[in-house]
Design a protein around this motif. Structure first.
Motif, PDB file in Angstrom:
ATOM      1  N   GLN A   1       0.933   4.270  -2.866  1.00  8.70           N
ATOM      2  CA  GLN A   1       0.561   6.130  -1.890  1.00  8.70           C
ATOM      3  C   GLN A   1       2.219   6.765  -3.007  1.00  8.70           C
ATOM      4  O   GLN A   1       1.959   7.814  -2.601  1.00  8.70           O
ATOM      5  CB  GLN A   1       0.783   5.545  -0.752  1.00  8.70           C
ATOM      6  CG  GLN A   1      -0.094   5.035   0.162  1.00  8.70           C
ATOM      7  CD  GLN A   1      -1.725   6.128   0.244  1.00  8.70           C
ATOM      8  OE1 GLN A   1      -2.060   7.269  -1.171  1.00  8.70           O
ATOM      9  NE2 GLN A   1      -2.965   5.732   0.491  1.00  8.70           N
TER      10      GLN A   1
ATOM     11  N   ALA B   1      -6.544   4.617   3.600  1.00  8.29           N
ATOM     12  CA  ALA B   1      -6.534   4.477   2.497  1.00  8.29           C
ATOM     13  C   ALA B   1      -5.493   3.129   1.362  1.00  8.29           C
ATOM     14  O   ALA B   1      -4.725   2.414   0.883  1.00  8.29           O
ATOM     15  CB  ALA B   1      -5.977   4.994   1.091  1.00  8.29           C
ATOM     16  N   GLY B   2      -4.663   3.691   2.299  1.00 10.24           N
ATOM     17  CA  GLY B   2      -3.184   2.709   2.115  1.00 10.24           C
ATOM     18  C   GLY B   2      -2.995   1.134   2.114  1.00 10.24           C
ATOM     19  O   GLY B   2      -2.937   0.345   1.722  1.00 10.24           O
ATOM     20  N   VAL B   3      -3.887   0.634   2.837  1.00  9.27           N
ATOM     21  CA  VAL B   3      -4.005  -0.946   3.126  1.00  9.27           C
ATOM     22  C   VAL B   3      -5.116  -1.038   1.863  1.00  9.27           C
ATOM     23  O   VAL B   3      -4.690  -2.174   1.863  1.00  9.27           O
ATOM     24  CB  VAL B   3      -4.546  -0.418   5.193  1.00  9.27           C
ATOM     25  CG1 VAL B   3      -5.293  -1.960   5.120  1.00  9.27           C
ATOM     26  CG2 VAL B   3      -4.136  -0.349   5.945  1.00  9.27           C
TER      27      VAL B   3
ATOM     28  N   LYS C   1      -4.700   8.648   5.137  1.00 13.08           N
ATOM     29  CA  LYS C   1      -3.743   7.986   4.185  1.00 13.08           C
ATOM     30  C   LYS C   1      -3.941   7.204   4.533  1.00 13.08           C
ATOM     31  O   LYS C   1      -2.759   5.702   3.691  1.00 13.08           O
ATOM     32  CB  LYS C   1      -2.079   9.012   3.593  1.00 13.08           C
ATOM     33  CG  LYS C   1      -1.824   9.033   2.395  1.00 13.08           C
ATOM     34  CD  LYS C   1      -0.453   9.763   2.545  1.00 13.08           C
ATOM     35  CE  LYS C   1      -1.328  10.752   2.131  1.00 13.08           C
ATOM     36  NZ  LYS C   1      -1.279  11.195   1.302  1.00 13.08           N
ATOM     37  N   TYR C   2      -3.743   6.590   5.738  1.00  7.11           N
ATOM     38  CA  TYR C   2      -3.046   5.076   6.348  1.00  7.11           C
ATOM     39  C   TYR C   2      -4.246   3.196   5.779  1.00  7.11           C
ATOM     40  O   TYR C   2      -4.147   2.408   5.219  1.00  7.11           O
ATOM     41  CB  TYR C   2      -3.286   4.693   8.079  1.00  7.11           C
ATOM     42  CG  TYR C   2      -2.909   3.718   7.911  1.00  7.11           C
ATOM     43  CD1 TYR C   2      -1.678   2.672   8.393  1.00  7.11           C
ATOM     44  CD2 TYR C   2      -4.311   3.101   9.136  1.00  7.11           C
ATOM     45  CE1 TYR C   2      -2.366   0.785   8.825  1.00  7.11           C
ATOM     46  CE2 TYR C   2      -4.420   1.866   9.648  1.00  7.11           C
ATOM     47  CZ  TYR C   2      -3.286   0.869   9.554  1.00  7.11           C
ATOM     48  OH  TYR C   2      -3.549  -0.197  10.071  1.00  7.11           O
TER      49      TYR C   2
ATOM     50  N   LEU D   1       2.170   6.541   7.435  1.00  4.63           N
ATOM     51  CA  LEU D   1       1.261   5.791   7.595  1.00  4.63           C
ATOM     52  C   LEU D   1       2.475   4.330   8.165  1.00  4.63           C
ATOM     53  O   LEU D   1       2.161   4.111   8.980  1.00  4.63           O
ATOM     54  CB  LEU D   1       1.360   6.017   6.090  1.00  4.63           C
ATOM     55  CG  LEU D   1       0.266   4.796   5.286  1.00  4.63           C
ATOM     56  CD1 LEU D   1       0.057   5.236   3.817  1.00  4.63           C
ATOM     57  CD2 LEU D   1       0.869   2.867   5.787  1.00  4.63           C
TER      58      LEU D   1
ATOM     59  N   GLU E   1      -9.141   7.941  -0.583  1.00  7.06           N
ATOM     60  CA  GLU E   1      -8.314   8.865   0.438  1.00  7.06           C
ATOM     61  C   GLU E   1      -9.429  10.052   0.704  1.00  7.06           C
ATOM     62  O   GLU E   1      -9.891   9.994   1.920  1.00  7.06           O
ATOM     63  CB  GLU E   1      -6.953   8.666  -0.025  1.00  7.06           C
ATOM     64  CG  GLU E   1      -6.615   9.393   1.574  1.00  7.06           C
ATOM     65  CD  GLU E   1      -4.958  10.154   0.891  1.00  7.06           C
ATOM     66  OE1 GLU E   1      -4.277   9.117  -0.278  1.00  7.06           O
ATOM     67  OE2 GLU E   1      -4.518  11.040   1.392  1.00  7.06           O
TER      68      GLU E   1
ATOM     69  N   GLY F   1       0.307  -0.774  -0.382  1.00  8.28           N
ATOM     70  CA  GLY F   1      -0.237  -0.079  -0.060  1.00  8.28           C
ATOM     71  C   GLY F   1       0.773   1.532   0.265  1.00  8.28           C
ATOM     72  O   GLY F   1       0.314   2.375  -0.946  1.00  8.28           O
ATOM     73  N   MET F   2       2.173   1.634   0.577  1.00 11.49           N
ATOM     74  CA  MET F   2       2.968   2.432   0.786  1.00 11.49           C
ATOM     75  C   MET F   2       3.528   2.342  -0.647  1.00 11.49           C
ATOM     76  O   MET F   2       3.911   3.477  -0.770  1.00 11.49           O
ATOM     77  CB  MET F   2       4.200   2.404   1.596  1.00 11.49           C
ATOM     78  CG  MET F   2       3.933   2.399   3.048  1.00 11.49           C
ATOM     79  SD  MET F   2       5.148   1.581   4.354  1.00 11.49           S
ATOM     80  CE  MET F   2       6.725   3.157   3.833  1.00 11.49           C
TER      81      MET F   2
ATOM     82  N   PHE G   1      -4.358   9.977   8.829  1.00 14.93           N
ATOM     83  CA  PHE G   1      -5.119   8.391   8.822  1.00 14.93           C
ATOM     84  C   PHE G   1      -5.450   8.269   7.432  1.00 14.93           C
ATOM     85  O   PHE G   1      -5.852   6.267   7.061  1.00 14.93           O
ATOM     86  CB  PHE G   1      -6.482   8.411  10.266  1.00 14.93           C
ATOM     87  CG  PHE G   1      -6.443   7.545  11.282  1.00 14.93           C
ATOM     88  CD1 PHE G   1      -5.496   7.382  12.426  1.00 14.93           C
ATOM     89  CD2 PHE G   1      -6.901   6.273  11.252  1.00 14.93           C
ATOM     90  CE1 PHE G   1      -5.219   6.531  13.054  1.00 14.93           C
ATOM     91  CE2 PHE G   1      -6.391   5.167  11.784  1.00 14.93           C
ATOM     92  CZ  PHE G   1      -5.388   5.164  13.545  1.00 14.93           C
TER      93      PHE G   1
END
Lengths: 209, 209
Positions: free
Chosen positions: A179, B170-172, B167-168, A192, B140, A175-176, B165
DNA sequence: GATTCTCCATAGCGATCGATACGAAACCTG
DNA sequence: CAGGTTTCGTATCGATCGCTATGGAGAATC
């Protein structure tokens, strides 16, 4: 391994294969395997098609060698984090923060080549997509191995599922990568990563970045 | 909006545009924008090239319409989760668990079209890659909006960064999309989602899946 | 029935794809 | 030097890419 430099006569190469491979790697990293054409590679590597094919066999072999080079030169942080003599939590912290840096290096394509290289592929390139999937699976397996070691050392509670947690960590890193590809900065990726760390059991308090 | 079905005479269509678009969507979902050739689309849609181009203008327009259809038919769980009259934590929980299901539906390509569609692209397809990036950014932003609403309602601590958060989360979800593409099962994705939830502040206890 | 409109099917467009044939050039070994 | 070997530069190769020209077929309108 391989025959490293053994020309028994013949005209010498007029270019540096290492630099050429680096150029190819960055191009594949940026555009992925299939979307990178020979014309683009020609220009970026500064070579003619016969030079490329003589040195790297074909496009697929060139890509695989680019993968190996990427693995050796760009993501050493992962192996370092997993093998450092630190707590399991610290190891995972270093892994995620290392990814935050590696995925957003100025002058480099965003994210991870193992993710961007061929997430979707045509039927002809299925073998390439599978190869990248194997790299991702290996990363996840390495994380699981480190977690299991932590459990064995009493570093990590026995209750948590090593495989499940490894899949979470690997997933967060993937996911990172996306992003980063969407333009996330190092700081944003660090936040993150820190957020993701909060899901770890045995919550010691963390300090500022 | 658009002129919906207004033939003032002329030969009628010999196919169902909706079904054809569905077939195209699934193909793009599986192989991505560029790796999906017209030949593949022809076969999957059961149409001749002129039929495709008459009904959908060109490949790029067809892809954009496939994106819109995907947005309407495949990821309703997200809007539902974000607008349901539940706590912020429960909303995020529904979002992640909904993704676990949506990203691993039997008979459907794994993961999310917005991620697999064109993570890497050739320079000619940059506009498509940007469009997908915009979809991801919008997701996001929607999460951030929901979190901000939670803060305003005292549902979420003021201290946490809404953008960070979001971004976290959405990243997950993006990471889950890749894990799904690598063959993760619904259960594995659910565990990943539950693990990710543990990073949420205000930790109420969770119940079994 | 004549006109008009849209879609159908066949065939093929120019451009680009990955990959090579060819002969000259540049190095080693004798 | 001759002989062998490898890479060089030039000029493409056949296949596939996205896309379309063309003329006939089928429906509404007058």
């Amino acid at each position: 391994m391989e025959n490293l430099e053994k020309p028994r006569g013949g005209r010498p190469r007029a270019f540096d294969p290492g630099r050429a491979l680096d150029a190819a790697m960055h191009l594949f990293w940026e555009h992925g395997y299939e979307a990178t054409s020979l014309a683009m590679l020609r220009e970026a590597m500064g070579l003619t098609p016969p030079q490329i094919y003589n040195a790297f066999t074909d496009k697929e072999t060139l890509f695989r060698k680019a993968l190996a080079r990427y693995h050796e030169t760009e993501i050493g942080f992962a192996l370092e984090a997993m093998s450092a003599p630190v707590s399991t939590r610290e190891a995972i912290r270093r892994l995620l923060l290392g990814a935050a840096v590696a995925y957003s290096r100025p002058g480099k394509p965003g994210g991870c080549l193992f993710v961007s290289g061929a997430l979707a592929a045509s039927p002809q390139a299925q073998a390439i997509a599978d190869e990248l999937k194997a790299y991702r699976k290996a990363s996840e397996a390495a994380i699981a191995e480190r977690l299991a070691k932590g459990q064995a050392m009493g570093d990590l509670p026995e209750g948590v599922s090593v495989e499940g947690f490894a899949k979470y960590i690997a997933g967060v890193m993937n996911g990172m990568s996306i992003q980063a590809r969407d333009g996330a900065s190092v700081e944003e990726l660090r936040i993150l990563a820190q957020t993701a760390l909060a899901a770890l059991p045995d919550e010691g308090q963390k300090q500022g970045a």
